[in-house]
Design a protein around this motif. Structure first.
Motif, mmCIF file in Angstrom:
data_model
loop_
_atom_site.group_PDB
_atom_site.id
_atom_site.type_symbol
_atom_site.label_atom_id
_atom_site.label_comp_id
_atom_site.label_asym_id
_atom_site.label_seq_id
_atom_site.Cartn_x
_atom_site.Cartn_y
_atom_site.Cartn_z
ATOM 1 N N TYR A 1 0.838 -1.206 0.000
ATOM 2 C CA TYR A 1 0.000 0.000 0.000
ATOM 3 C C TYR A 1 0.872 1.254 0.000
ATOM 4 N N GLU A 2 1.863 1.290 0.878
ATOM 5 C CA GLU A 2 2.724 2.473 0.975
ATOM 6 C C GLU A 2 3.559 2.663 -0.279
ATOM 7 N N LYS A 3 3.943 1.589 -0.911
ATOM 8 C CA LYS A 3 4.704 1.685 -2.158
ATOM 9 C C LYS A 3 3.856 2.334 -3.250
ATOM 10 N N GLU A 4 2.583 1.944 -3.324
ATOM 11 C CA GLU A 4 1.705 2.420 -4.394
ATOM 12 C C GLU A 4 1.003 3.737 -4.067
ATOM 13 N N ARG A 5 0.647 3.937 -2.797
ATOM 14 C CA ARG A 5 -0.254 5.040 -2.462
ATOM 15 C C ARG A 5 0.261 6.031 -1.447
ATOM 16 N N GLY A 6 1.398 5.766 -0.827
ATOM 17 C CA GLY A 6 1.925 6.702 0.153
ATOM 18 C C GLY A 6 1.803 6.170 1.573
ATOM 19 N N PRO A 7 2.287 6.932 2.525
ATOM 20 C CA PRO A 7 2.394 6.458 3.906
ATOM 21 C C PRO A 7 1.045 6.246 4.592
ATOM 22 N N LEU A 8 1.009 5.238 5.435
ATOM 23 C CA LEU A 8 -0.149 4.969 6.276
ATOM 24 C C LEU A 8 0.008 5.629 7.646
ATOM 25 N N ARG A 9 1.249 5.780 8.074
ATOM 26 C CA ARG A 9 1.525 6.289 9.410
ATOM 27 C C ARG A 9 2.312 7.583 9.327
ATOM 28 N N GLN A 10 2.358 8.279 10.424
ATOM 29 C CA GLN A 10 3.101 9.533 10.456
ATOM 30 C C GLN A 10 4.181 9.489 11.539
ATOM 31 N N TYR A 11 4.775 10.592 11.823
ATOM 32 C CA TYR A 11 5.819 10.738 12.849
ATOM 33 C C TYR A 11 7.045 9.877 12.570
ATOM 34 N N GLY A 12 7.402 9.765 11.316
ATOM 35 C CA GLY A 12 8.630 9.066 10.959
ATOM 36 C C GLY A 12 8.532 7.553 10.997
ATOM 37 N N ASN A 13 7.355 7.005 11.193
ATOM 38 C CA ASN A 13 7.200 5.554 11.257
ATOM 39 C C ASN A 13 6.896 4.917 9.918
ATOM 40 N N SER A 14 6.733 5.702 8.912
ATOM 41 C CA SER A 14 6.370 5.165 7.618
ATOM 42 C C SER A 14 7.601 4.683 6.869
ATOM 43 N N SER A 15 7.419 3.563 6.178
ATOM 44 C CA SER A 15 8.527 3.059 5.365
ATOM 45 C C SER A 15 8.502 3.668 3.971
ATOM 46 N N SER A 16 7.523 4.496 3.708
ATOM 47 C CA SER A 16 7.404 5.113 2.390
ATOM 48 C C SER A 16 8.541 6.106 2.156
ATOM 49 N N PRO A 17 9.161 6.052 0.983
ATOM 50 C CA PRO A 17 10.237 7.010 0.704
ATOM 51 C C PRO A 17 9.709 8.422 0.467
ATOM 52 N N ASP A 18 8.428 8.552 0.212
ATOM 53 C CA ASP A 18 7.827 9.849 -0.076
ATOM 54 C C ASP A 18 6.861 10.187 1.053
ATOM 55 N N ARG A 19 7.374 10.745 2.147
ATOM 56 C CA ARG A 19 6.571 10.954 3.351
ATOM 57 C C ARG A 19 5.624 12.133 3.265
ATOM 58 N N TRP A 20 5.799 13.021 2.335
ATOM 59 C CA TRP A 20 5.025 14.250 2.349
ATOM 60 C C TRP A 20 3.977 14.289 1.250
ATOM 61 N N VAL A 21 3.148 13.263 1.215
ATOM 62 C CA VAL A 21 2.096 13.193 0.213
ATOM 63 C C VAL A 21 0.696 13.175 0.839
ATOM 64 N N TRP A 22 0.596 13.573 2.090
ATOM 65 C CA TRP A 22 -0.698 13.536 2.763
ATOM 66 C C TRP A 22 -1.754 14.347 2.019
ATOM 67 N N HIS A 23 -1.353 15.455 1.477
ATOM 68 C CA HIS A 23 -2.309 16.318 0.793
ATOM 69 C C HIS A 23 -2.803 15.724 -0.530
ATOM 70 N N LYS A 24 -2.141 14.689 -1.014
ATOM 71 C CA LYS A 24 -2.527 14.069 -2.280
ATOM 72 C C LYS A 24 -3.480 12.892 -2.097
ATOM 73 N N THR A 25 -3.616 12.407 -0.881
ATOM 74 C CA THR A 25 -4.460 11.240 -0.644
ATOM 75 C C THR A 25 -5.848 11.672 -0.185
ATOM 76 N N PRO A 26 -6.868 10.835 -0.418
ATOM 77 C CA PRO A 26 -8.224 11.218 -0.011
ATOM 78 C C PRO A 26 -8.411 11.124 1.502
ATOM 79 N N TRP A 27 -9.335 11.923 2.011
ATOM 80 C CA TRP A 27 -9.731 11.826 3.411
ATOM 81 C C TRP A 27 -10.533 10.537 3.563
ATOM 82 N N PRO A 28 -10.607 9.988 4.774
ATOM 83 C CA PRO A 28 -11.324 8.717 4.957
ATOM 84 C C PRO A 28 -12.766 8.748 4.422
#
Length: 82
Positions: free
Chosen positions: A50-77
């Protein structure tokens, strides 16, 4: 039925919670312990994918996603369609 990556995560997490509750009362059920371990591995892989394709699931540095700053690109729940 083809499930969305987020839906798959939710389903595996739900199953793990239920198995945890079951194993609290039945700690010697080896079949359930085996299933718990298998689902744990599935969850780890599903999160990674999921993180590889769509971005991080977690915040505060716990994400394994290389692109941590994509929160604004993902939909709200409430914007996610299942």
């Amino acid at each position: 039925m083809d499930r969305s990556p987020l839906r798959k995560l939710q389903e595996v997490q739900f199953a793990l919670v239920e198995l945890q509750l079951y194993l609290d009362l039945n700690p010697d059920d080896q079949r359930a312990v085996k299933q718990y371990k298998e689902l744990t591995e599935q969850l780890t892989e599903a999160k990674r994918q999921y993180e590889k394709e769509r971005g991080p699931l977690r915040q505060y540095g716990n994400s394994s996603s290389p692109d941590r700053w994509v929160w604004h690109k993902t939909p709200w729940p409430w914007e996610i369609e299942y």
